[in-house]
Design a protein around this motif. Structure first.
Motif, short mmCIF file in Angstrom:
data_model
loop_
_atom_site.label_atom_id
_atom_site.label_comp_id
_atom_site.label_asym_id
_atom_site.label_seq_id
_atom_site.Cartn_x
_atom_site.Cartn_y
_atom_site.Cartn_z
N ARG A 50 23.96 13.93 42.72
CA ARG A 50 23.21 13.00 43.33
C ARG A 50 22.49 12.04 42.23
N GLU A 51 22.20 12.54 41.14
CA GLU A 51 21.73 11.67 40.15
C GLU A 51 22.55 10.47 39.61
N GLU A 52 23.95 11.03 39.37
CA GLU A 52 25.04 10.16 39.03
C GLU A 52 25.17 9.27 40.02
N ILE A 53 25.23 9.53 41.19
CA ILE A 53 25.31 8.47 42.44
C ILE A 53 24.25 7.46 42.46
N GLN A 54 22.96 7.85 42.33
CA GLN A 54 21.92 7.02 42.24
C GLN A 54 22.16 6.01 41.26
N GLU A 55 22.30 6.41 40.07
CA GLU A 55 22.84 5.60 38.79
C GLU A 55 23.81 4.64 39.05
N GLU A 56 24.88 5.21 39.85
CA GLU A 56 26.06 4.30 40.24
C GLU A 56 25.52 3.34 41.29
N ILE A 57 24.67 3.56 42.18
CA ILE A 57 24.15 2.56 43.29
C ILE A 57 23.19 1.60 42.43
N TYR A 58 22.75 2.11 41.74
CA TYR A 58 21.67 0.94 40.65
C TYR A 58 22.64 0.03 39.92
N HIS A 59 23.58 0.46 39.30
CA HIS A 59 24.66 -0.43 38.59
C HIS A 59 25.20 -1.46 39.60
N LEU A 60 25.64 -1.05 40.80
CA LEU A 60 26.21 -1.62 41.79
C LEU A 60 25.36 -2.76 42.15
N ASP A 61 24.05 -2.32 42.20
CA ASP A 61 22.94 -3.31 42.95
C ASP A 61 22.59 -4.50 41.89
N ARG A 62 22.79 -4.12 40.33
CA ARG A 62 22.63 -5.13 39.37
C ARG A 62 23.68 -6.13 39.35
N GLN A 63 25.06 -5.59 39.62
CA GLN A 63 26.22 -6.41 39.57
C GLN A 63 26.08 -7.29 40.76
N MET A 64 25.50 -6.79 41.95
CA MET A 64 25.39 -7.52 42.95
C MET A 64 24.62 -8.82 42.88
N ALA A 65 23.39 -8.53 42.43
CA ALA A 65 22.26 -9.44 42.11
C ALA A 65 22.98 -10.59 41.04
N ASN A 66 23.86 -10.44 40.19
CA ASN A 66 24.28 -11.08 39.10
C ASN A 66 25.30 -11.92 40.13
N LEU A 67 26.11 -11.24 40.88
CA LEU A 67 26.91 -12.27 41.71
C LEU A 67 26.19 -13.15 42.54
N LYS A 68 25.21 -12.84 43.10
CA LYS A 68 24.50 -13.59 44.08
C LYS A 68 24.23 -14.72 43.21
N ILE A 69 23.18 -14.57 41.95
CA ILE A 69 22.95 -15.58 41.21
C ILE A 69 23.86 -16.62 40.92
N MET A 70 25.44 -16.04 40.47
CA MET A 70 26.41 -16.92 40.17
C MET A 70 26.55 -18.01 41.37
N GLN A 71 26.52 -17.33 42.69
CA GLN A 71 26.75 -17.99 43.82
C GLN A 71 25.84 -19.21 44.02
N GLN A 72 24.62 -19.02 43.81
CA GLN A 72 23.57 -19.90 43.76
C GLN A 72 23.73 -20.89 42.77
N GLN A 73 24.31 -20.50 41.61
CA GLN A 73 24.52 -21.63 40.46
C GLN A 73 25.86 -22.52 41.03
N MET A 74 26.73 -22.03 41.30
CA MET A 74 27.87 -22.63 41.91
C MET A 74 27.49 -23.82 42.85
N ARG A 75 26.67 -23.47 43.72
CA ARG A 75 26.09 -24.37 44.81
C ARG A 75 25.32 -25.61 44.26
N LYS A 76 24.97 -25.55 43.09
CA LYS A 76 24.21 -26.49 42.20
C LYS A 76 25.14 -27.51 41.63
N VAL A 77 26.61 -27.06 41.23
CA VAL A 77 27.47 -27.86 40.79
C VAL A 77 27.64 -28.87 41.54
N LEU A 78 27.71 -30.21 41.08
CA LEU A 78 27.88 -31.47 41.60
C LEU A 78 29.13 -31.73 41.83
N ASN A 79 29.71 -32.36 42.77
CA ASN A 79 31.18 -32.65 43.41
C ASN A 79 31.48 -33.90 42.84
#
Length: 87
Positions: A50-79
């Motif tokens: 259970r501890e390993e799974i919680q650690e994996e979920i934590y890492h997945l959440d961090r990756q998800m947050a980074n991807l969401k930030i990348m999406q926001q930054q991509m929306r700022k790129v001018l066309n």
């Protein structure tokens, strides 16, 4: 240095689609891991799993947050057209 010509709109679309695909894949893995964590018995014998799974979920959440930030930054790129890449 070679001068290469790229369509900025196509690049934006490609990168946006790539990030969206990674978000969907990560959501699938996170949901799968959450479901697996619910099925583990609540005895002390399984605490380390259970501890390993919680650690994996934590890492997945961090990756998800980074991807969401990348999406926001991509929306700022001018066309608009530009002669050089500005980061």
């Amino acid at each position: 240095m070679q001068k290469a010509s790229y369509n900025k709109n196509d690049l934006r679309t490609f990168v946006g689609d790539l990030i969206s695909g990674k978000v969907k894949t990560l959501e699938f893995y996170r949901n799968f891991t959450l479901e697996a964590s619910r099925e583990i018995k609540k005895t002390s014998k399984y605490d380390s799993i259970r501890e390993e799974i919680q650690e994996e979920i934590y890492h997945l959440d961090r990756q998800m947050a980074n991807l969401k930030i990348m999406q926001q930054q991509m929306r700022k790129v001018l066309n608009s057209e530009s002669e050089r890449v500005v980061l």
